[in-house]
Design an enzyme around this catalytic site. Sequence first.
Site, PDB file in Angstrom:
ATOM      1  N   ASP A 107       0.707  -0.875   0.336  1.00 30.65           N
ATOM      2  CA  ASP A 107      -0.048  -0.135  -0.153  1.00 30.65           C
ATOM      3  C   ASP A 107       0.649   1.272  -0.065  1.00 30.65           C
ATOM      4  O   ASP A 107       2.145   1.032   0.254  1.00 30.65           O
ATOM      5  CB  ASP A 107      -1.580  -0.318   0.966  1.00 30.65           C
ATOM      6  CG  ASP A 107      -0.205  -1.257   3.057  1.00 30.65           C
ATOM      7  OD1 ASP A 107       0.702   0.054   2.202  1.00 30.65           O
ATOM      8  OD2 ASP A 107      -0.567  -0.947   3.156  1.00 30.65           O
ATOM      9  N   ASN A 154      -7.122  -2.357  14.621  1.00 28.72           N
ATOM     10  CA  ASN A 154      -8.343  -2.688  14.339  1.00 28.72           C
ATOM     11  C   ASN A 154      -9.014  -4.212  13.171  1.00 28.72           C
ATOM     12  O   ASN A 154     -10.310  -4.129  12.730  1.00 28.72           O
ATOM     13  CB  ASN A 154      -9.642  -1.596  13.787  1.00 28.72           C
ATOM     14  CG  ASN A 154      -8.772  -0.828  12.576  1.00 28.72           C
ATOM     15  OD1 ASN A 154      -7.459  -2.065  11.828  1.00 28.72           O
ATOM     16  ND2 ASN A 154      -8.651  -0.232  11.726  1.00 28.72           N
ATOM     17  N   HIS A 183      -7.330  -5.027  10.692  1.00 26.16           N
ATOM     18  CA  HIS A 183      -6.826  -4.640   9.218  1.00 26.16           C
ATOM     19  C   HIS A 183      -5.950  -4.961   8.278  1.00 26.16           C
ATOM     20  O   HIS A 183      -5.136  -5.296   9.624  1.00 26.16           O
ATOM     21  CB  HIS A 183      -7.077  -3.017   9.031  1.00 26.16           C
ATOM     22  CG  HIS A 183      -5.478  -2.167   9.256  1.00 26.16           C
ATOM     23  ND1 HIS A 183      -5.966  -0.449   9.459  1.00 26.16           N
ATOM     24  CD2 HIS A 183      -4.820  -2.767   9.482  1.00 26.16           C
ATOM     25  CE1 HIS A 183      -4.151  -0.574   9.632  1.00 26.16           C
ATOM     26  NE2 HIS A 183      -3.342  -1.987   9.385  1.00 26.16           N
ATOM     27  N   GLU A 193      -9.717  -1.902   5.422  1.00 24.24           N
ATOM     28  CA  GLU A 193     -10.287  -1.342   6.757  1.00 24.24           C
ATOM     29  C   GLU A 193     -11.211  -2.591   6.886  1.00 24.24           C
ATOM     30  O   GLU A 193     -12.165  -3.013   5.897  1.00 24.24           O
ATOM     31  CB  GLU A 193     -10.056  -0.230   6.107  1.00 24.24           C
ATOM     32  CG  GLU A 193      -9.608   0.778   6.537  1.00 24.24           C
ATOM     33  CD  GLU A 193      -8.480   1.113   8.431  1.00 24.24           C
ATOM     34  OE1 GLU A 193      -8.365   0.230   8.488  1.00 24.24           O
ATOM     35  OE2 GLU A 193      -8.163   2.007   7.864  1.00 24.24           O
TER      36      GLU A 193
HETATM   37  P1  PGA Z   1       1.667  -1.506  12.825  1.00 23.81           P
HETATM   38  O1  PGA Z   1       0.629  -1.535  11.485  1.00 23.81           O
HETATM   39  O2  PGA Z   1       3.428  -2.614  11.867  1.00 23.81           O
HETATM   40  O3  PGA Z   1       2.964  -0.487  12.225  1.00 23.81           O
HETATM   41  O4  PGA Z   1       2.172  -2.416  13.878  1.00 23.81           O
HETATM   42  C1  PGA Z   1       0.447  -3.043  11.047  1.00 23.81           C
HETATM   43  C2  PGA Z   1      -0.140  -2.215  10.513  1.00 23.81           C
HETATM   44  O5  PGA Z   1      -1.303  -1.157  10.738  1.00 23.81           O
HETATM   45  O6  PGA Z   1      -1.243  -3.198   9.290  1.00 23.81           O
END
Ligand code: PGA
Length: 254
Positions: free
Chosen positions: A67, A136, A138, A143
Amino acid sequence: MLVEVFADHESISDRAAEVVTEQLRRKPDSVLGFATGSTPLGLYKRLIRNHEERGLDFSKMTTFNLDEYVGLPPTHPQSYHHFMWENLFNHINVNESRVYIPHGMSDDVDSFCAWYEKQIEDAGGIDLQILGIGANGHLAFNEPGSSLGSRTRIKTLTEKTVRDNARFFEEGEAVPHQAITMGVGTIMDAETVLLLASGERKAQAIRDALEGPVTGMCPATVVQMHRFAHILLDGEAASKLEYRHHGGIAEPKP
Ligand code: PGA
């Protein structure tokens, strides 16, 4: 699902680096899917070390990132382009012409997304996709509420994700509210997915993803439908699991 639980984030990173290194040794022209965020940083450090000290060759691999924020140029310090070059690609012998990261400044996002999907297809599909997970649930920027069959497209981020990501931006700086992300369906097409999660902050999302009902309200639950999902957790991320996962089965904890 193969679930492995380790003592800490360092050990997760060791194991993830072993899996990626083994993949590249077995198939030097592998197509790898990379992720950003804090979780894979330990993995990337180890891959750089394996390149420098053990001659791990990246020159034949093709890479696709999950992304990118819409509206950030590749040079922006918080863009995922910048993140990947800074934390991995600048330090290994990657062939730049085979590095693909969604372009956040594209004039025609829909055409860009279709083109991105086509590049993945033309490369023969992704062999190994690295994944993090949002608190959350995702997956990439898919999302809650995302279609489980979705392909690469533009998505609006939830308030929670915008807040979670604000920590990486300068105080007062606008945090993007949209991103281009591989779809859940795109991720599901990868031959193997390697999902890394550490810390208590991820415990509920991991519980939902591994043991909850499969639902678009927690896109990471699709790992249950993947042909080979390899999950690496630390004790904190695994702390809310109700089952003991081992050898591809789950048993009630004693
Ligand atoms: P993080 O993010 O590795 O910084 O916890 C992971 C994500 O939001 O997919």
